[in-house]
Motif scaffolding. Structure first.
Motif, PDB file in Angstrom:
ATOM      1  N   LEU A   1     -48.837 -28.148   9.828  1.00 45.20           N
ATOM      2  CA  LEU A   1     -48.161 -27.656  11.024  1.00 45.20           C
ATOM      3  C   LEU A   1     -49.096 -26.768  11.830  1.00 45.20           C
ATOM      4  O   LEU A   1     -50.016 -26.159  11.292  1.00 45.20           O
ATOM      5  CB  LEU A   1     -46.919 -26.847  10.620  1.00 45.20           C
ATOM      6  N   THR A   2     -48.826 -26.664  13.114  1.00 42.16           N
ATOM      7  CA  THR A   2     -49.621 -25.793  13.973  1.00 42.16           C
ATOM      8  C   THR A   2     -49.265 -24.338  13.694  1.00 42.16           C
ATOM      9  O   THR A   2     -48.189 -24.035  13.183  1.00 42.16           O
ATOM     10  CB  THR A   2     -49.352 -26.098  15.458  1.00 42.16           C
TER      11      THR A   2
ATOM     12  N   VAL B   1     -36.047 -19.416  12.181  1.00 45.97           N
ATOM     13  CA  VAL B   1     -37.339 -19.576  12.857  1.00 45.97           C
ATOM     14  C   VAL B   1     -38.333 -18.793  12.023  1.00 45.97           C
ATOM     15  O   VAL B   1     -38.195 -17.579  11.831  1.00 45.97           O
ATOM     16  CB  VAL B   1     -37.284 -19.067  14.306  1.00 45.97           C
TER      17      VAL B   1
ATOM     18  N   GLU C   1     -44.606 -20.174  15.413  1.00 42.65           N
ATOM     19  CA  GLU C   1     -43.212 -20.293  14.995  1.00 42.65           C
ATOM     20  C   GLU C   1     -42.764 -21.746  14.862  1.00 42.65           C
ATOM     21  O   GLU C   1     -43.185 -22.603  15.638  1.00 42.65           O
ATOM     22  CB  GLU C   1     -42.300 -19.598  16.012  1.00 42.65           C
ATOM     23  N   HIS C   2     -41.871 -21.941  13.880  1.00 38.34           N
ATOM     24  CA  HIS C   2     -41.279 -23.263  13.656  1.00 38.34           C
ATOM     25  C   HIS C   2     -39.824 -23.077  13.248  1.00 38.34           C
ATOM     26  O   HIS C   2     -39.492 -22.165  12.486  1.00 38.34           O
ATOM     27  CB  HIS C   2     -42.023 -24.011  12.545  1.00 38.34           C
ATOM     28  N   LYS C   3     -38.966 -23.965  13.739  1.00 40.94           N
ATOM     29  CA  LYS C   3     -37.554 -23.923  13.366  1.00 40.94           C
ATOM     30  C   LYS C   3     -37.381 -24.750  12.086  1.00 40.94           C
ATOM     31  O   LYS C   3     -37.676 -25.939  12.057  1.00 40.94           O
ATOM     32  CB  LYS C   3     -36.682 -24.496  14.472  1.00 40.94           C
ATOM     33  N   VAL C   4     -36.917 -24.079  11.028  1.00 39.43           N
ATOM     34  CA  VAL C   4     -36.737 -24.717   9.720  1.00 39.43           C
ATOM     35  C   VAL C   4     -35.247 -24.761   9.407  1.00 39.43           C
ATOM     36  O   VAL C   4     -34.576 -23.731   9.379  1.00 39.43           O
ATOM     37  CB  VAL C   4     -37.492 -23.936   8.609  1.00 39.43           C
TER      38      VAL C   4
ATOM     39  N   VAL D   1     -37.844 -29.769  10.162  1.00 40.00           N
ATOM     40  CA  VAL D   1     -38.742 -28.768  10.723  1.00 40.00           C
ATOM     41  C   VAL D   1     -39.059 -29.179  12.153  1.00 40.00           C
ATOM     42  O   VAL D   1     -39.539 -30.293  12.389  1.00 40.00           O
ATOM     43  CB  VAL D   1     -40.030 -28.626   9.882  1.00 40.00           C
ATOM     44  N   ASP D   2     -38.740 -28.301  13.091  1.00 37.18           N
ATOM     45  CA  ASP D   2     -38.941 -28.556  14.518  1.00 37.18           C
ATOM     46  C   ASP D   2     -38.286 -29.864  14.952  1.00 37.18           C
ATOM     47  O   ASP D   2     -38.843 -30.633  15.737  1.00 37.18           O
ATOM     48  CB  ASP D   2     -40.430 -28.565  14.865  1.00 37.18           C
TER      49      ASP D   2
END
Length: 130
Positions: free
Chosen positions: A96-97, A125, A100-103, A48-49
């Protein structure tokens, strides 16, 4: 073919316990055309990210029962069906903040009648649910 559905866009959220964020959850779908016992799951790699999640920090829930990654070989009576998701809880104090997050997920499955593992590799994303 089914690997494009591995990372489910729904159910990506932080998890709270006693007013503390203890981690987050990602939903995964099986990258195969049949259901399999969880004991056939050989690899679940989650990033993740850009941060790789250690297997020791994962708890996998299938049909309401939760297993550590190390316990999966013993989960012979718990099936991951094609149309169902499993929940991967990642222990991360503070979670997590928002946004958006890249998973990225990679899963390798042992299939009894194939001389090779079936793998799924997917990246999306996702927006953290609130």
């Amino acid at each position: 073919m089914f690997e494009q559905y591995l990372v489910n866009p729904k159910g990506f959220r932080n998890v709270r316990k006693d007013d503390q964020v203890t981690g987050y959850e990602v939903q995964l779908r099986i990258p195969y055309y049949r259901g399999l016992p969880m004991s056939c799951v050989e690899v679940i790699d989650l990033t993740v990210d850009g941060e790789t999640v250690a297997n020791e920090d994962m708890a996998i829930t299938v049909k309401g029962e939760t297993f550590s990654f190390a316990e999966l070989p013993t989960a012979i009576n718990h099936r991951w069906e094609m149309i169902e998701t499993i929940t991967v809880f990642v222990k991360k104090p503070g979670g997590l903040t928002e946004g958006e997050h890249k998973v990225h997920a990679f899963v390798s499955l042992r299939i009894s009648y194939l001389p090779f593992n079936n793998v799924g590799d997917d990246e999306k994303v996702l927006v953290l649910e609130t």
